[in-house]
Design a protein around this motif. Structure first.
Motif, PDB file in Angstrom:
ATOM      1  N   LEU A   1       5.666  -2.997   6.747  1.00 45.70           N
ATOM      2  CA  LEU A   1       5.438  -4.123   5.591  1.00 45.70           C
ATOM      3  C   LEU A   1       4.490  -4.719   5.744  1.00 45.70           C
ATOM      4  O   LEU A   1       3.650  -4.827   4.885  1.00 45.70           O
ATOM      5  N   ILE A   2       3.885  -5.150   6.935  1.00 38.96           N
ATOM      6  CA  ILE A   2       2.615  -5.745   7.012  1.00 38.96           C
ATOM      7  C   ILE A   2       1.690  -4.932   6.880  1.00 38.96           C
ATOM      8  O   ILE A   2       0.838  -5.432   5.880  1.00 38.96           O
ATOM      9  N   ARG A   3       1.580  -3.731   7.302  1.00 38.29           N
ATOM     10  CA  ARG A   3       0.347  -2.821   6.833  1.00 38.29           C
ATOM     11  C   ARG A   3       0.420  -2.483   5.230  1.00 38.29           C
ATOM     12  O   ARG A   3      -0.534  -2.674   4.523  1.00 38.29           O
ATOM     13  N   ALA A   4       1.706  -2.378   4.583  1.00 37.74           N
ATOM     14  CA  ALA A   4       1.593  -2.097   3.227  1.00 37.74           C
ATOM     15  C   ALA A   4       1.328  -3.550   2.269  1.00 37.74           C
ATOM     16  O   ALA A   4       0.368  -3.296   1.374  1.00 37.74           O
ATOM     17  N   LEU A   5       1.505  -4.402   2.683  1.00 34.33           N
ATOM     18  CA  LEU A   5       0.994  -5.691   2.237  1.00 34.33           C
ATOM     19  C   LEU A   5      -0.380  -5.966   2.290  1.00 34.33           C
ATOM     20  O   LEU A   5      -0.991  -6.267   1.476  1.00 34.33           O
ATOM     21  N   ALA A   6      -0.715  -5.561   3.415  1.00 31.43           N
ATOM     22  CA  ALA A   6      -2.348  -5.712   3.661  1.00 31.43           C
ATOM     23  C   ALA A   6      -3.186  -4.720   2.729  1.00 31.43           C
ATOM     24  O   ALA A   6      -4.293  -5.028   2.203  1.00 31.43           O
TER      25      ALA A   6
ATOM     26  N   TRP B   1      10.610  -8.238  -7.954  1.00 32.60           N
ATOM     27  CA  TRP B   1      11.288  -9.423  -7.284  1.00 32.60           C
ATOM     28  C   TRP B   1      11.944 -10.379  -8.396  1.00 32.60           C
ATOM     29  O   TRP B   1      12.908 -11.043  -7.987  1.00 32.60           O
ATOM     30  N   THR B   2      11.089 -10.850  -9.207  1.00 31.54           N
ATOM     31  CA  THR B   2      11.549 -11.802 -10.343  1.00 31.54           C
ATOM     32  C   THR B   2      12.747 -11.274 -11.003  1.00 31.54           C
ATOM     33  O   THR B   2      13.843 -11.922 -10.964  1.00 31.54           O
TER      34      THR B   2
ATOM     35  N   SER C   1      -3.728  -4.886  -6.301  1.00 34.93           N
ATOM     36  CA  SER C   1      -3.382  -6.039  -7.345  1.00 34.93           C
ATOM     37  C   SER C   1      -2.052  -5.397  -8.255  1.00 34.93           C
ATOM     38  O   SER C   1      -1.313  -6.261  -8.629  1.00 34.93           O
ATOM     39  N   VAL C   2      -2.289  -4.161  -8.536  1.00 37.55           N
ATOM     40  CA  VAL C   2      -1.121  -3.510  -9.422  1.00 37.55           C
ATOM     41  C   VAL C   2       0.155  -3.677  -8.606  1.00 37.55           C
ATOM     42  O   VAL C   2       1.142  -3.838  -9.482  1.00 37.55           O
ATOM     43  N   GLU C   3       0.033  -3.196  -7.622  1.00 39.20           N
ATOM     44  CA  GLU C   3       1.168  -2.929  -6.731  1.00 39.20           C
ATOM     45  C   GLU C   3       1.609  -4.482  -6.655  1.00 39.20           C
ATOM     46  O   GLU C   3       3.142  -4.630  -6.777  1.00 39.20           O
ATOM     47  N   LEU C   4       1.006  -5.341  -6.404  1.00 42.05           N
ATOM     48  CA  LEU C   4       1.471  -6.700  -6.000  1.00 42.05           C
ATOM     49  C   LEU C   4       2.209  -7.297  -7.529  1.00 42.05           C
ATOM     50  O   LEU C   4       3.286  -8.048  -7.523  1.00 42.05           O
TER      51      LEU C   4
ATOM     52  N   LEU D   1       3.046 -13.684  -3.442  1.00 38.88           N
ATOM     53  CA  LEU D   1       3.059 -12.258  -2.880  1.00 38.88           C
ATOM     54  C   LEU D   1       1.443 -12.040  -2.365  1.00 38.88           C
ATOM     55  O   LEU D   1       1.011 -11.614  -1.451  1.00 38.88           O
ATOM     56  N   GLN D   2       0.408 -12.674  -3.279  1.00 36.88           N
ATOM     57  CA  GLN D   2      -1.022 -12.528  -2.974  1.00 36.88           C
ATOM     58  C   GLN D   2      -1.376 -13.295  -1.752  1.00 36.88           C
ATOM     59  O   GLN D   2      -2.133 -12.857  -1.005  1.00 36.88           O
TER      60      GLN D   2
END
Length: 150
Positions: free
Chosen positions: A88-93, A107-108, A97-100, A128-129
């Motif tokens: 997850l750390i790698r995926a978030l890194a 999530w909302t 911007s579209v994915e976030l 998330l950003q």
């Protein structure tokens, strides 16, 4: 009832565990927010990157997903310290911007379906950003990404 949650960057599990009593404070780069359950958010994010979709999966699928690991044993004081999984750390890194944005919308929707008017007041995309920025630092420095909540 919302929890005070801090996502923070730490060099290792031992350093993260040391935050248990007082929280990460100013010692660690962090993102602060408020919502009900950090462990379910972490699982939701992990599931999104493993199986991307704008639609929220059924709650049964979320509950069956691997949940984050405790960094410290849970006690009855309400404090929780979790380690985000390395994938997850790698995926978030690496997230665009579209994915976030899509993840924030999903999530909302999950929080709204579970909590309705009791949902977080935070800008979930901004959260998330910020967490994505911390994840990028964790990947660069070799540290870990953690959540502390009360």
């Amino acid at each position: 009832m919302a929890h005070d949650i801090v996502f923070f960057l730490a060099p290792d599990d031992e350093s993260a565990a040391a935050t248990r009593r007082r929280g990460p404070g100013q010692a660690f780069d962090s993102v602060n927010c408020h919502f009900k359950e950090p462990d379910s958010a972490i699982a939701e994010w992990d599931m999104y990157f493993a199986e991307p979709s704008a639609e929220i999966p059924p709650i049964e699928q979320l509950l069956a997903w691997p949940w984050p690991e405790w960094v410290t044993a849970p006690l009855n004081d309400g404090v929780e310290v979790f380690a985000l999984p390395p994938r997850l750390i790698r995926a978030l890194a690496d997230a665009t911007s579209v994915e976030l944005e899509e993840l924030a919308d999903r999530w909302t929707a999950r929080l709204w379906s579970a909590d309705g008017d009791e949902m977080a007041d935070d800008d979930l995309l901004a959260v998330l950003q910020g967490v994505s920025r911390l994840a990028a630092s964790a990947v660069t420095t070799g540290g870990g990404l953690y959540s502390w909540s009360f």
